[in-house]
Design an enzyme around this catalytic site. Structure first.
Site, PDB file in Angstrom:
ATOM      1  N   HIS A  77       0.841  -1.179  -0.015  1.00 50.53           N
ATOM      2  CA  HIS A  77      -0.014   0.034   0.155  1.00 50.53           C
ATOM      3  C   HIS A  77       0.839   1.184   0.067  1.00 50.53           C
ATOM      4  O   HIS A  77       0.353   2.215  -0.503  1.00 50.53           O
ATOM      5  CB  HIS A  77      -0.831  -0.053   1.392  1.00 50.53           C
ATOM      6  CG  HIS A  77      -2.085  -1.075   0.915  1.00 50.53           C
ATOM      7  ND1 HIS A  77      -3.334  -0.569   1.400  1.00 50.53           N
ATOM      8  CD2 HIS A  77      -2.449  -2.140   0.359  1.00 50.53           C
ATOM      9  CE1 HIS A  77      -4.070  -1.540   1.227  1.00 50.53           C
ATOM     10  NE2 HIS A  77      -3.524  -2.500   0.466  1.00 50.53           N
ATOM     11  N   ASP A  78       1.982   1.104   0.594  1.00 49.42           N
ATOM     12  CA  ASP A  78       3.014   2.375   0.471  1.00 49.42           C
ATOM     13  C   ASP A  78       3.418   2.676  -1.280  1.00 49.42           C
ATOM     14  O   ASP A  78       3.432   3.728  -1.556  1.00 49.42           O
ATOM     15  CB  ASP A  78       4.266   1.949   1.296  1.00 49.42           C
ATOM     16  CG  ASP A  78       5.166   3.071   1.308  1.00 49.42           C
ATOM     17  OD1 ASP A  78       4.620   4.474   1.283  1.00 49.42           O
ATOM     18  OD2 ASP A  78       6.480   2.813   1.150  1.00 49.42           O
ATOM     19  N   VAL A 111       1.300   4.366  -3.800  1.00 45.88           N
ATOM     20  CA  VAL A 111       0.813   5.823  -3.561  1.00 45.88           C
ATOM     21  C   VAL A 111       1.976   6.633  -3.707  1.00 45.88           C
ATOM     22  O   VAL A 111       2.870   6.492  -2.615  1.00 45.88           O
ATOM     23  CB  VAL A 111       0.141   5.986  -2.237  1.00 45.88           C
ATOM     24  CG1 VAL A 111      -0.273   7.469  -1.904  1.00 45.88           C
ATOM     25  CG2 VAL A 111      -1.148   5.055  -2.051  1.00 45.88           C
ATOM     26  N   GLY A 120       4.800   6.038  -4.945  1.00 45.33           N
ATOM     27  CA  GLY A 120       5.916   5.249  -4.907  1.00 45.33           C
ATOM     28  C   GLY A 120       6.463   4.791  -3.597  1.00 45.33           C
ATOM     29  O   GLY A 120       5.636   5.075  -2.513  1.00 45.33           O
ATOM     30  N   HIS A 159      -1.870 -12.836  -0.833  1.00 46.98           N
ATOM     31  CA  HIS A 159      -3.133 -13.048   0.040  1.00 46.98           C
ATOM     32  C   HIS A 159      -2.951 -14.535   0.165  1.00 46.98           C
ATOM     33  O   HIS A 159      -4.179 -14.998   0.540  1.00 46.98           O
ATOM     34  CB  HIS A 159      -4.272 -12.700  -1.017  1.00 46.98           C
ATOM     35  CG  HIS A 159      -4.740 -11.269  -1.023  1.00 46.98           C
ATOM     36  ND1 HIS A 159      -5.352 -10.751  -1.898  1.00 46.98           N
ATOM     37  CD2 HIS A 159      -3.989 -10.175  -0.211  1.00 46.98           C
ATOM     38  CE1 HIS A 159      -5.612  -9.379  -1.613  1.00 46.98           C
ATOM     39  NE2 HIS A 159      -4.721  -8.905  -0.645  1.00 46.98           N
ATOM     40  N   THR A 211      -3.604 -23.650   3.952  1.00 43.71           N
ATOM     41  CA  THR A 211      -2.428 -23.060   4.877  1.00 43.71           C
ATOM     42  C   THR A 211      -2.308 -21.485   5.442  1.00 43.71           C
ATOM     43  O   THR A 211      -1.694 -20.878   4.726  1.00 43.71           O
ATOM     44  CB  THR A 211      -1.022 -23.267   4.205  1.00 43.71           C
ATOM     45  OG1 THR A 211      -1.060 -22.831   3.142  1.00 43.71           O
ATOM     46  CG2 THR A 211      -0.964 -24.849   4.098  1.00 43.71           C
ATOM     47  N   ASP A 261       2.813 -19.894   0.566  1.00 44.04           N
ATOM     48  CA  ASP A 261       3.061 -20.939  -0.331  1.00 44.04           C
ATOM     49  C   ASP A 261       2.297 -20.623  -1.535  1.00 44.04           C
ATOM     50  O   ASP A 261       1.836 -19.563  -1.799  1.00 44.04           O
ATOM     51  CB  ASP A 261       2.646 -22.084   0.155  1.00 44.04           C
ATOM     52  CG  ASP A 261       1.346 -22.188   0.805  1.00 44.04           C
ATOM     53  OD1 ASP A 261       0.411 -21.376   0.420  1.00 44.04           O
ATOM     54  OD2 ASP A 261       1.136 -23.111   1.776  1.00 44.04           O
TER      55      ASP A 261
END
Length: 346
Positions: free
Chosen positions: A64-65, A68, A70, A192, A247, A252
């Site tokens: 997320h950094d 926005v 860079g 995710h 998991t 993975d």
């Protein structure tokens, strides 16, 4: 007069150097702060003892950094009278976390190597170490970023992908920040494979997809039943659900196996496999599901590309002493004030 011209020439050279872009390099701290990597690892290991999801949270902070303005650690800044924090943006409010861990990491680094390691670099390093500690791939993080002097809440609202996005919306958001390869989108979405999400972000998928009064038709029926038990229609929408039902704390390739079985938790994930427009992403989902090594390699390359987006380098920005606030006086202001002083003396 001659002396003044020399001073002015030197000042112009200084400004030119100050605004130049230096090269990011994995060896940036080899001589000035080689212990930064061990400090990052130790801090995360300690945090994991009481918070098993912190590794995923730190990776998300870095993501997320970088989306926005860079990778400039702007997401770490608190509110001020001159700007709203990115922490209040839709994609971060009540969900972005791990700031206290970065604070502890920064304090330890400042003690070991004062005024040397930027918060932007520290967050990039912490993201890599978090992935490794969860069983994922390692890569050499290119460093040399500088920290921003402000936050960009409006830009965060404009740039961060949302969990209800279609595939084309996802592609647009990634392309807008310079990640235009299908492998960037599919590999980075693999972040995710661990961590959790709140029920509020999947309620429409479960009960009223696209205002139909029905669930998302791409959602596996048995998985739908499981999710409805965890997120009942009138239940607490802040309840946390694992992104990966197989998991949940490991990094993975099971995320992609889930997508092939229509068991992606949020709509924007399942879109990579189930969207009619997935001709370029679906093959990659299958490839990564069938070969964890291929996913790890693609993820590492995509992380390096993402972490190199529009960095502040050289004398741009600053090296914050506290990641939550800008320093009392920036390097750039020093240069400006020197220029005014020289001009007034001529």
């Amino acid at each position: 007069m001659h002396s003044s011209l020399i001073k002015l020439g030197f000042l112009l050279l200084l400004i030119q150097v100050s605004l130049s872009h230096a090269q990011l390099s994995p060896s940036f701290y080899d001589k000035t702060c080689p212990q930064v990597f061990d400090i990052a690892t130790t801090t995360i290991v300690n945090a994991l003892r009481s918070d098993p999801r912190i590794a995923a949270s730190i990776l998300r902070l870095h993501f997320h950094d970088c989306f926005v303005n860079g990778c400039d650690a702007s997401i770490l800044l608190d509110n001020t009278t001159s700007f709203r924090t990115e922490k209040d943006a839709f994609g971060n409010a009540n969900s972005a976390r791990g700031f206290d861990v970065i604070d502890k990491m920064k304090a330890a680094v400042e003690k070991a190597c004062p005024k040397t390691v930027s918060c932007a670099d520290l967050l990039a390093i912490a993201a890599q170490e978090s992935v490794v500690l969860a069983g994922g791939p390692s890569w050499r993080v290119p460093n040399g970023r500088r920290d921003s002097l402000r936050g960009f809440m409006d830009l965060a609202n404009d740039n961060l992908p949302a969990p209800f996005f279609t595939l084309n919306q996802l592609k647009d958001r990634f392309k807008n920040v310079g990640l235009d390869r299908a492998s960037d989108l599919v590999a980075l979405s693999g972040g995710h494979t661990f961590g959790k999400n709140q029920c509020q972000f999947i309620m429409d998928r479960l009960y009223n997809f696209s205002n139909t009064g029905l669930p998302d038709p791409t959602l596996d029926k048995s998985y739908l039943s499981t999710l409805r038990k965890q997120c009942p229609r009138n239940g607490n929408q802040s309840v946390l659900v694992d992104f990966d039902l197989r998991t949940p704390t490991l990094f993975d390739n099971k995320y992609y196996v889930n997508l092939k079985e229509n068991k992606g938790l949020i709509q924007s994930d399942q879109e990579l496999f189930s969207s009619p427009d997935a001709s370029d992403t679906l093959p990659l989902v299958r490839e990564y599901a069938d070969g964890q090594g291929k996913f790890f390699d693609a993820f590492a390359k995509a992380m390096i590309r993402m972490s190199s987006l529009s960095p502040l380098t050289g004398k741009q920005g600053e090296i914050r002493l506290n990641c939550r606030v800008v320093n009392s006086k920036s390097k750039i202001m020093d240069v400006v004030e020197d220029a005014l002083e020289f001009a007034s003396s001529m």
